[in-house]
Design an enzyme around this catalytic site. Structure first.
Site, short mmCIF file in Angstrom:
data_model
loop_
_atom_site.label_atom_id
_atom_site.label_comp_id
_atom_site.label_asym_id
_atom_site.label_seq_id
_atom_site.Cartn_x
_atom_site.Cartn_y
_atom_site.Cartn_z
N TYR A 118 13.96 -0.80 -28.71
CA TYR A 118 14.64 -0.37 -27.24
C TYR A 118 14.20 1.13 -27.11
O TYR A 118 13.95 2.01 -27.86
CB TYR A 118 15.68 -0.45 -27.16
CG TYR A 118 17.47 0.55 -27.18
CD1 TYR A 118 17.69 -0.33 -26.20
CD2 TYR A 118 17.27 1.99 -26.42
CE1 TYR A 118 18.70 0.08 -24.85
CE2 TYR A 118 17.90 2.20 -25.90
CZ TYR A 118 19.14 1.61 -25.14
OH TYR A 118 19.73 1.71 -24.04
N GLU A 206 16.05 1.44 -18.04
CA GLU A 206 16.12 1.38 -20.07
C GLU A 206 15.37 -0.18 -19.94
O GLU A 206 14.62 -1.07 -18.86
CB GLU A 206 17.75 1.19 -19.44
CG GLU A 206 17.66 0.46 -21.59
CD GLU A 206 19.27 -0.36 -21.43
OE1 GLU A 206 20.08 0.18 -21.96
OE2 GLU A 206 19.61 -1.01 -20.32
#
Length: 396
Positions: A118, A206
């Site tokens: 992530y 993101e």
């Protein structure tokens, strides 16, 4: 302004990031042609069909499917197009899928196991610095990771005056447990993410998951980018990426009329001039036992036409039980707002909910005279507390 996945990944690619290649289409037949082109360009024989909506959780909602041949590409594209994705990010109304991304399958066999990470970059308002948030637990909701295993979520703060430093890139790649070629690829990838964030005036980038492939490449398998709307005048090419189908239709209409409007879940409609006064009015409504149904700033140059449009927008919300107009005449003239209220009544007809009006400041006397002479069903107030009391009466 939010970007679709395919737009976000193309933007990151522009700044040097490696991505899962794909082609956006809007029909099942076009998906087949896109799959053929991807096979020719990348050698992939399996493809991933991904719904393109401004929301996460698409996989859990059935909006991401793997296709092993062209027949499956067509059938699964047809299944996803037109479906409604409903989750906590979309709200109960959901989002209809109008576009899909046909992407290469990047989970191919090789010398090592693929690994998902992530990665995100945004502004930390407490420190005034940009911050990378990254974790070895990619492909999952980062909120769940942070709650259950907070030690697996790392942060790297970047002073905007100094910029991203080489040692910070190496530190992040090391913390992700990478070495060798994968280590080098991750530092390059993170630098590209930072360049995308800074040079496109993004408020957030993101990537979840960010994938280390089986041959030690680091690529963006997914991508979300939010752009600062105030910066779009510097990026006309990015402004063209706006997809109004993904936005609230009422908010789009309000923006086109020059109104600052945000839909909320309450029962008292607000029409105010100035963001600060709007926030204070919303607080007052809550203290009176109500809930604001919207944030609506008509601006400092509100005229009768804009006020009429504001009424029409507020009344589209069937949850509204009353409307509070709270105007302080500094730049805007209260008589212009009053004329807008009168015109709205004449144009719309009888407004079906109680209307409480507070006009103070420039030409407030003239504004009150206009409303009084019109014979409208309006409750005029002078003090903010009086407005609060009237709201409480209506909701009692």
């Amino acid at each position: 302004m939010n970007l679709h996945e395919y737009q976000a990944k193309e933007l990151m690619k522009k700044f040097g990031a490696k991505i899962q290649e794909g082609i956006m289409v809007e029909s099942a037949d076009a998906a087949v042609e896109a799959a053929k082109k991807l096979t020719a360009d990348t050698g992939t024989s399996w493809h991933v069909i991904k719904a393109q909506v401004h929301a996460g959780g698409r996989g859990k909602a059935g909006g991401v499917k793997l296709a092993k041949n062209l027949d499956e590409v067509k059938s699964k594209a047809g299944e996803i197009l037109g479906m409604k994705i409903i989750n906590r990010q979309t709200g109960p109304q959901g989002k209809v899928v109008h576009k899909i991304l046909v992407a290469q399958d990047v989970y191919y066999p090789g010398d090592s196991e693929p690994k998902e990470f992530y990665v995100s970059l945004l502004l930390d308002r407490n420190t005034g610095k940009n911050v990378f948030i990254y974790s070895t637990e990619g492909g999952m909701d980062i909120e769940e990771v942070a709650e259950s295993t907070p030690h697996l979520v790392n942060k790297e703060f970047i002073d905007p005056l100094l910029g991203l430093q080489g040692y910070q890139l190496r530190k992040m790649a090391f913390n992700l447990g990478l070495e060798g070629q994968a280590f080098k690829e991750m530092t390059k990838f993170l630098k590209a993410v930072y360049d995308t964030y800074i040079k496109s005036d993004a408020s957030m980038v993101e990537i979840n998951p960010c994938l280390k492939t089986s041959d030690n490449q680091v690529i963006a398998v997914d991508g979300k980018i939010s752009l600062d709307g105030n910066s779009l005048f510097r990026h006309p090419d990015l402004a063209e990426m706006r997809d109004v189908l993904e936005e609230d239709a009422t908010e789009v209409e309000a923006g086109e009329a020059g109104l600052n409007y945000v839909q909320l879940d309450g029962n008292v409609g607000c029409m105010v001039n100035g963001a600060g006064l709007a926030m204070a009015t919303m607080d007052m409504i809550k203290l009176s036992g109500g809930e604001p149904a919207n944030f609506l700033d008509v601006g400092g140059t509100a005229d009768a036409k804009r006020v009429e449009t504001a009424f029409r927008i507020i009344l589209k919300d069937k949850n509204v039980k009353a409307i509070l107009v709270n105007i302080f005449g500094g730049i805007v003239r209260c008589d212009r707002v009053a004329q807008g209220i009168v015109d709205a009544y004449k144009s719309i007809g009888d407004i079906p909910v109680p209307l409480i009006v507070r006009l103070q400041g420039t030409n407030a006397k003239e504004g009150k005279e206009l409303i009084d002479a019109s014979g409208l069903k309006v409750t005029p107030v002078i003090l903010l507390k009086e407005a609060a009391d009237e709201v409480a009466k209506v909701l009692a």
